[in-house]
Design a protein around this motif. Sequence first.
Motif, PDB file in Angstrom:
ATOM      1  N   THR A   3      28.471 -29.375  -3.068  1.00 16.02           N
ATOM      2  CA  THR A   3      29.305 -29.912  -4.138  1.00 16.02           C
ATOM      3  C   THR A   3      30.651 -29.198  -4.120  1.00 16.02           C
ATOM      4  OG1 THR A   3      27.336 -30.276  -5.456  1.00 16.02           O
ATOM      5  CG2 THR A   3      29.420 -30.248  -6.630  1.00 16.02           C
ATOM      6  N   PRO A   4      31.758 -29.911  -4.225  1.00 21.59           N
ATOM      7  CA  PRO A   4      33.061 -29.237  -4.247  1.00 21.59           C
ATOM      8  C   PRO A   4      33.178 -28.390  -5.509  1.00 21.59           C
ATOM      9  CG  PRO A   4      33.309 -31.586  -4.684  1.00 21.59           C
ATOM     10  CD  PRO A   4      31.874 -31.356  -4.344  1.00 21.59           C
ATOM     11  N   HIS A   5      33.826 -27.252  -5.362  1.00 21.87           N
ATOM     12  CA  HIS A   5      34.020 -26.370  -6.509  1.00 21.87           C
ATOM     13  C   HIS A   5      35.186 -26.876  -7.350  1.00 21.87           C
ATOM     14  CE1 HIS A   5      31.056 -23.594  -5.114  1.00 21.87           C
ATOM     15  NE2 HIS A   5      31.670 -23.449  -3.957  1.00 21.87           N
ATOM     16  N   ARG A   6      34.936 -26.949  -8.635  1.00 17.77           N
ATOM     17  CA  ARG A   6      35.973 -27.401  -9.553  1.00 17.77           C
ATOM     18  C   ARG A   6      36.265 -26.293 -10.557  1.00 17.77           C
ATOM     19  NH1 ARG A   6      34.269 -32.492 -12.338  1.00 17.77           N
ATOM     20  NH2 ARG A   6      32.433 -31.243 -12.715  1.00 17.77           N
ATOM     21  N   VAL A   7      37.499 -26.243 -11.023  1.00 18.41           N
ATOM     22  CA  VAL A   7      37.957 -25.224 -11.951  1.00 18.41           C
ATOM     23  C   VAL A   7      38.544 -25.932 -13.165  1.00 18.41           C
ATOM     24  CG1 VAL A   7      39.528 -23.277 -12.262  1.00 18.41           C
ATOM     25  CG2 VAL A   7      38.448 -23.649 -10.031  1.00 18.41           C
ATOM     26  N   LEU A   8      38.103 -25.520 -14.340  1.00 18.58           N
ATOM     27  CA  LEU A   8      38.572 -26.138 -15.575  1.00 18.58           C
ATOM     28  C   LEU A   8      40.010 -25.711 -15.876  1.00 18.58           C
ATOM     29  CD1 LEU A   8      37.876 -27.924 -17.992  1.00 18.58           C
ATOM     30  CD2 LEU A   8      36.972 -25.883 -19.130  1.00 18.58           C
ATOM     31  N   HIS A   9      40.862 -26.698 -16.105  1.00 19.63           N
ATOM     32  CA  HIS A   9      42.261 -26.464 -16.469  1.00 19.63           C
ATOM     33  C   HIS A   9      42.525 -27.107 -17.829  1.00 19.63           C
ATOM     34  CE1 HIS A   9      42.656 -25.697 -12.164  1.00 19.63           C
ATOM     35  NE2 HIS A   9      43.892 -25.284 -12.354  1.00 19.63           N
ATOM     36  N   ILE A  10      43.489 -26.552 -18.537  1.00 18.73           N
ATOM     37  CA  ILE A  10      43.969 -27.157 -19.783  1.00 18.73           C
ATOM     38  C   ILE A  10      45.433 -27.508 -19.623  1.00 18.73           C
ATOM     39  CG2 ILE A  10      42.305 -26.007 -21.308  1.00 18.73           C
ATOM     40  CD1 ILE A  10      44.664 -24.027 -21.996  1.00 18.73           C
ATOM     41  N   HIS A  11      45.862 -28.570 -20.281  1.00 17.63           N
ATOM     42  CA  HIS A  11      47.285 -28.901 -20.299  1.00 17.63           C
ATOM     43  C   HIS A  11      47.845 -28.251 -21.550  1.00 17.63           C
ATOM     44  CE1 HIS A  11      50.991 -31.306 -20.491  1.00 17.63           C
ATOM     45  NE2 HIS A  11      50.893 -31.173 -19.183  1.00 17.63           N
ATOM     46  N   HIS A  12      48.627 -27.192 -21.340  1.00 13.07           N
ATOM     47  CA  HIS A  12      49.130 -26.357 -22.431  1.00 13.07           C
ATOM     48  C   HIS A  12      50.394 -26.976 -23.024  1.00 13.07           C
ATOM     49  CE1 HIS A  12      50.564 -22.652 -24.413  1.00 13.07           C
ATOM     50  NE2 HIS A  12      49.276 -22.354 -24.443  1.00 13.07           N
ATOM     51  N   GLU A  42      37.451 -22.133 -27.957  1.00 11.65           N
ATOM     52  CA  GLU A  42      38.506 -22.663 -28.829  1.00 11.65           C
ATOM     53  C   GLU A  42      39.304 -23.761 -28.146  1.00 11.65           C
ATOM     54  OE1 GLU A  42      39.433 -18.578 -31.382  1.00 11.65           O
ATOM     55  OE2 GLU A  42      40.983 -19.401 -30.091  1.00 11.65           O
ATOM     56  N   GLU A  43      39.674 -23.538 -26.897  1.00 10.38           N
ATOM     57  CA  GLU A  43      40.572 -24.469 -26.217  1.00 10.38           C
ATOM     58  C   GLU A  43      39.871 -25.691 -25.636  1.00 10.38           C
ATOM     59  OE1 GLU A  43      44.047 -21.284 -25.040  1.00 10.38           O
ATOM     60  OE2 GLU A  43      42.706 -21.965 -23.465  1.00 10.38           O
ATOM     61  N   THR A  97      43.830 -28.881 -30.389  1.00 16.65           N
ATOM     62  CA  THR A  97      45.002 -29.738 -30.217  1.00 16.65           C
ATOM     63  C   THR A  97      46.317 -29.092 -30.635  1.00 16.65           C
ATOM     64  OG1 THR A  97      44.517 -30.785 -32.352  1.00 16.65           O
ATOM     65  CG2 THR A  97      43.668 -31.876 -30.367  1.00 16.65           C
ATOM     66  N   GLU A  98      46.264 -27.942 -31.305  1.00 18.38           N
ATOM     67  CA  GLU A  98      47.512 -27.242 -31.634  1.00 18.38           C
ATOM     68  C   GLU A  98      48.145 -26.644 -30.379  1.00 18.38           C
ATOM     69  OE1 GLU A  98      44.493 -25.794 -33.145  1.00 18.38           O
ATOM     70  OE2 GLU A  98      44.595 -27.503 -34.494  1.00 18.38           O
ATOM     71  N   GLU A  99      47.316 -26.355 -29.365  1.00 19.66           N
ATOM     72  CA  GLU A  99      47.803 -25.706 -28.148  1.00 19.66           C
ATOM     73  C   GLU A  99      47.538 -26.506 -26.878  1.00 19.66           C
ATOM     74  OE1 GLU A  99      46.576 -21.651 -27.617  1.00 19.66           O
ATOM     75  OE2 GLU A  99      46.735 -21.214 -29.746  1.00 19.66           O
ATOM     76  N   VAL A 100      46.548 -27.390 -26.913  1.00 18.80           N
ATOM     77  CA  VAL A 100      46.065 -28.054 -25.707  1.00 18.80           C
ATOM     78  C   VAL A 100      46.121 -29.566 -25.890  1.00 18.80           C
ATOM     79  CG1 VAL A 100      44.043 -28.338 -24.228  1.00 18.80           C
ATOM     80  CG2 VAL A 100      44.535 -26.105 -25.237  1.00 18.80           C
TER      81      VAL A 100
END
Length: 125
Positions: A3-12, A42-43, A97-100
């Motif tokens: 399985t390809p490795h995935r990394v969680l990202h947030i749009h800041h 939190e995010e 949603t205040e930050e992300v």
Amino acid sequence: MSTPHRVLHIHHLATGMWLLPGGHLEPADNTLLQAAGRELAEETGISPHLVTPRGEVPLDIGIHPIDADPAKNEPAHQHCDFRYLFRTTADIGELQTEEVSAAAWHDIEEVSDPQLRQRIAAALR
């Protein structure tokens, strides 16, 4: 087939960039690892009890300059990121949603810091 490795990202919202989840240490945090889990929850809405940390030692420590922010009355300073690696099968939950503005799983190749990308890949082997 692996399985390809995935990394969680947030749009800041403040930067307009896709970043890894994270934030500042709070007075209630007893450890840096606890703070990382709290910020993740939190995010992204992923509870700390739904993730498994790779260990108690940060995977990476990054230091970078932050410009002054007169609106927050903050001078220019050096910012230290203590980065931990967590594993989970949980879905993204309710966002802060205040930050992300969004959260998404991205391919490991999309981690912008080459040294961090290399350390994540090595830890996942």
